[in-house]
Design an enzyme around this catalytic site. Sequence first.
Site, mmCIF file in Angstrom:
data_model
loop_
_atom_site.group_PDB
_atom_site.id
_atom_site.type_symbol
_atom_site.label_atom_id
_atom_site.label_comp_id
_atom_site.label_asym_id
_atom_site.label_seq_id
_atom_site.Cartn_x
_atom_site.Cartn_y
_atom_site.Cartn_z
ATOM 1 N N GLU A 221 15.532 -16.823 -12.847
ATOM 2 C CA GLU A 221 15.177 -15.411 -12.970
ATOM 3 C C GLU A 221 14.415 -15.143 -14.282
ATOM 4 O OE1 GLU A 221 14.910 -13.062 -11.062
ATOM 5 O OE2 GLU A 221 15.007 -11.243 -12.245
ATOM 6 N N TRP B 37 -3.087 -2.381 -1.556
ATOM 7 C CA TRP B 37 -2.837 -3.779 -1.910
ATOM 8 C C TRP B 37 -3.512 -4.575 -0.809
ATOM 9 C CZ3 TRP B 37 -0.419 -8.207 -0.029
ATOM 10 C CH2 TRP B 37 -0.092 -9.174 -0.985
ATOM 11 N N HIS C 151 15.463 -35.906 -14.838
ATOM 12 C CA HIS C 151 14.847 -36.490 -13.648
ATOM 13 C C HIS C 151 13.379 -36.103 -13.520
ATOM 14 C CE1 HIS C 151 18.717 -37.978 -12.337
ATOM 15 N NE2 HIS C 151 19.226 -36.801 -12.653
ATOM 16 N N ARG D 66 3.148 0.217 -5.388
ATOM 17 C CA ARG D 66 3.058 -0.456 -4.093
ATOM 18 C C ARG D 66 1.760 -1.242 -3.928
ATOM 19 N NH1 ARG D 66 6.715 1.371 -0.443
ATOM 20 N NH2 ARG D 66 5.426 0.650 1.266
ATOM 21 N N LYS E 155 5.371 -3.725 -5.493
ATOM 22 C CA LYS E 155 6.825 -3.590 -5.530
ATOM 23 C C LYS E 155 7.469 -3.882 -4.176
ATOM 24 C CE LYS E 155 10.630 -2.340 -7.631
ATOM 25 N NZ LYS E 155 11.134 -3.351 -8.569
ATOM 26 N N CYS F 89 0.854 -1.177 0.000
ATOM 27 C CA CYS F 89 0.000 0.000 0.000
ATOM 28 C C CYS F 89 0.900 1.240 0.000
ATOM 29 C CB CYS F 89 -0.935 0.120 1.191
ATOM 30 S SG CYS F 89 -2.054 -1.257 1.376
ATOM 31 N N LYS G 283 10.649 -13.643 -14.438
ATOM 32 C CA LYS G 283 10.298 -12.424 -15.185
ATOM 33 C C LYS G 283 9.108 -12.710 -16.092
ATOM 34 C CE LYS G 283 11.852 -10.119 -13.286
ATOM 35 N NZ LYS G 283 12.734 -9.975 -12.205
ATOM 36 N N ASN H 21 -0.824 1.615 5.983
ATOM 37 C CA ASN H 21 -0.058 0.603 5.246
ATOM 38 C C ASN H 21 0.454 -0.393 6.285
ATOM 39 O OD1 ASN H 21 1.848 -0.774 3.652
ATOM 40 N ND2 ASN H 21 3.375 0.824 3.915
ATOM 41 N N GLY H 22 0.324 -1.692 5.998
ATOM 42 C CA GLY H 22 0.800 -2.693 6.961
ATOM 43 C C GLY H 22 -0.376 -3.391 7.634
ATOM 44 N N GLU I 178 5.705 -13.410 -14.065
ATOM 45 C CA GLU I 178 5.097 -12.332 -13.279
ATOM 46 C C GLU I 178 4.504 -11.223 -14.137
ATOM 47 O OE1 GLU I 178 7.728 -10.187 -10.607
ATOM 48 O OE2 GLU I 178 9.373 -10.366 -12.018
HETATM 49 C C1 F6R Z 1 10.481 -9.928 -9.057
HETATM 50 C C2 F6R Z 1 10.537 -9.080 -7.898
HETATM 51 C C3 F6R Z 1 10.333 -9.675 -6.547
HETATM 52 C C4 F6R Z 1 11.324 -9.068 -5.554
HETATM 53 C C5 F6R Z 1 11.038 -9.572 -4.138
HETATM 54 C C6 F6R Z 1 12.048 -9.070 -3.129
HETATM 55 O O1 F6R Z 1 10.704 -9.219 -10.224
HETATM 56 O O2 F6R Z 1 10.729 -7.892 -8.015
HETATM 57 O O3 F6R Z 1 10.454 -11.055 -6.593
HETATM 58 O O4 F6R Z 1 12.621 -9.409 -5.940
HETATM 59 O O5 F6R Z 1 9.762 -9.156 -3.752
HETATM 60 O O6 F6R Z 1 12.038 -7.679 -3.043
HETATM 61 P P1 F6R Z 1 13.220 -6.891 -2.368
HETATM 62 O O7 F6R Z 1 14.432 -7.067 -3.183
HETATM 63 O O8 F6R Z 1 12.754 -5.456 -2.337
HETATM 64 O O9 F6R Z 1 13.400 -7.455 -0.982
#
Ligand code: F6R
Length: 592
Positions: free
Chosen positions: A465, A74, A488, A27, A587, A2, A469, A100-101, A472
Site C-alpha cells: 500500500e 476519462w 530471492h 472521476r 477515482k 467520467c 500511494k 459515462n461507460g 500513483e
Molecule cells: C489507490 C486507489 C485504487 C482503488 C481501486 C479500487 O489509491 O484508490 O487503487 O483502491 O481503484 O477502488 P474501489 O475501492 O472503489 O473498488
Amino acid sequence: MCGIIGYTGKETALPLILGGLERLEYRGYDSAGVALIEGNKLVVEKQVGKIRELVKSLWGKPYKGKTGIGHTRWATHGEPSTENAHPHTDEKEEFAVVHNGIVENYLELRKELQKQGVKFRSATDTEVIAHLIARSYRGDLLDAVLEVVNKLKGAFAFAVITVHEPNRVIGVKQGSPLVVGIGEGENFLASDIPAILPYTRKVITLGDGEIADITPEGVNIYDFEGNPITKDITLVPWDIISAEKSGFKHFMLKEIYEQPKAVGDTIRGLISGEEELPFSLKEFRRILVIACGTSYHAGLIGKFWIEKYSGVPTEVVYASEFRYGDFPVSEEDLILAISQSGETIDTKFAVNYAKEKGAKTLAIVNVVGSSIDRESDYTLHTHAGPEIGVAATKTFTAQLTALYYLASSSHPQREKLTSELMKVPSKIETLLDKSEEIESLAQKFMKKRDFLYLGRYLSYPIALEGALKLKEISYIHAEGYPAGEMKHGPIALIDENMPVVVIAPQDRVYEKTLSNIEEVKTRKGIVISVGFEGDQKLEKLSDYFLKVPPLEEDLTPFLTVVPLQLLAYHIASKLGLDVDQPRNLAKTVTVE
Ligand code: F6R
C-alpha cells in the site's frame, strides 16, 4: 469513469453545471464540456484538459439557459481531444448527449448509421447515442430514448437534452452510476452525490435499467419498457463541508487527517447493530475476498484476521483476475467484495458471477446505494464520508475497521476484540499530531527515482500500500515486497542510492524483519523504518525512523500505513504535482 451532470430549473444552468463538474473531476479529467439550451438553440462548449480550462474558455460568454448537461472525461474510446470531448450532438445539433461507460456494440451501430449517410465527427462510442435519439425522435424525448436504450449493449449512464423540449433532461442508467437530485423548482442528474450536494440532499439512486425524466416541476422514473417506477427519496447524511477542503491544501491531506473520525464512525456504525449479519463466518468452507487496488491490500490484511479469528481458509484475489479465471465457487463459499466506491466494474462482475454460482455475497462499501452495495446479499458499510482525493486513504483504514470487526465477529472474545479496536482512533490522532518530521524526510527523498517497501506478515500488505500511494501520486517507481523474499531477487537492486522503507512494528516477525534491515544496511541501502515509539534498537539500525504509538500486534496496520500515506503525500506535494488528481487515474473505475 467520467462524470456527468444535468440540470433543469429556475437558475442559470452554466455555473451550477461547472461547479458540479469540479466536484466530479475526480472521476476523470482529460477533457470537459457543456451543452445548454439557449433560446431555441443548443450551444456546446468543450475543452481538452481540466475543468479550469473549460471555465477559462467560457469567461465573458453570456449564457443564460436554464437547462443543460455537462461532462468530465476519462478517455476510453478516442484520444483526449476537442472532437472526442462530450457533449456529442446529432448532425443538426438539436440533441446533446453526455455519457459515462462503454457502449459495447457501438461499432456495429456506427456502421449502420454510416450506411444511412450519417457523418461522424468523433471516434467515441457516445456519438451513436446522439444520432440514434435524433433519428427516433417524433415529438417526445422519452419515447425516443426508450426506443434507443434497448438497442445499446454495455455498461453505461447518459443524459440527453434537446432544443425541442427546452425544460427537460433525461437520464439513463445501465451499469454506470447515476443519481437524481430533487430540488425546489429545479432538479438534477449526476454521476455522484457531491456534484449536487450544495443544492440538495434529497436524492434518488437509480438502479440498472432505469430512466429518469426530469423537468423543473418534477421527476418521473421508468423502466426500459416505459413502465413508471416508484422510488424512495433518501436524505444524504453528508453536508457540503465534508466534501470541501476545510483549509487543507489538498483533499488527500484532509482525508489522511480524517482517519480517526472515519475509523471511529465505522466502529459506531457497525456496533449499532444495524448491520448485524445473520450468519457466522464459521459456516463457510472458504472465504474469497475480491477487490482491486487499495481495497485489495485491505483484503490481504483481512485474510490474516479472518483466518486467525474464525479459522476459515481465506483467499484474496484481484477482481480482474477472478473474473476470467476458473475459480471453483459454490454455495459453501462466502464472497467478500471490498470496494470504496461500490462501482468498480471488475468487482461488481465478480459479485454477479459468484451469485450465479450460488455463493453468498457480502460487500464492504463506502458509498451507500452504489451498485455493489445493492447487488450483494449483505453489506457492511464503512462510514468514512466522501473521499475526493483519487488516492484512497481514509477509506482504507475504514475498510480495515470493517474487516477486523467482521473477522472478530465469530470469535468467543468478540467484545474484548472490539474494545481493542476502539483504541485505534485516538492512537491515529496521536500519530498525526507528531508527524512533522515526515515533511522534511519528503524534502530529502523527493528526487529519488526508485523506492523499495518491505514488510512481513501484517506489514507486507502495508508495504504494498505504501508503494502504491507513492507511485500513483508522485510518479516515482516503488515496489512493495515481503521482507523475507528480498534475498530471492530484489536485494540485487540495493545500493547506496536506494531508499528502503521497512515496516517493523514489534510483532511476531519483528526479529526477522530486523535481520532483513541488517541485510539492506550491509549493501549500503538507506533504511527508513516505521516502528513503535521508544524502539531504540530499530531506531539505531535505521537511517531514518518514523514512529507510531505502540499497539497490540493485530492492529498495527491501522497505524503503520499513516506515515507512508504522509510520506507519499508530502513528496508529491513538494514536487508540485496534482495530488488529488494524478495523471491517467480516476477515482471510480467503471471500465474493465
Ligand atoms: C489507490 C486507489 C485504487 C482503488 C481501486 C479500487 O489509491 O484508490 O487503487 O483502491 O481503484 O477502488 P474501489 O475501492 O472503489 O473498488
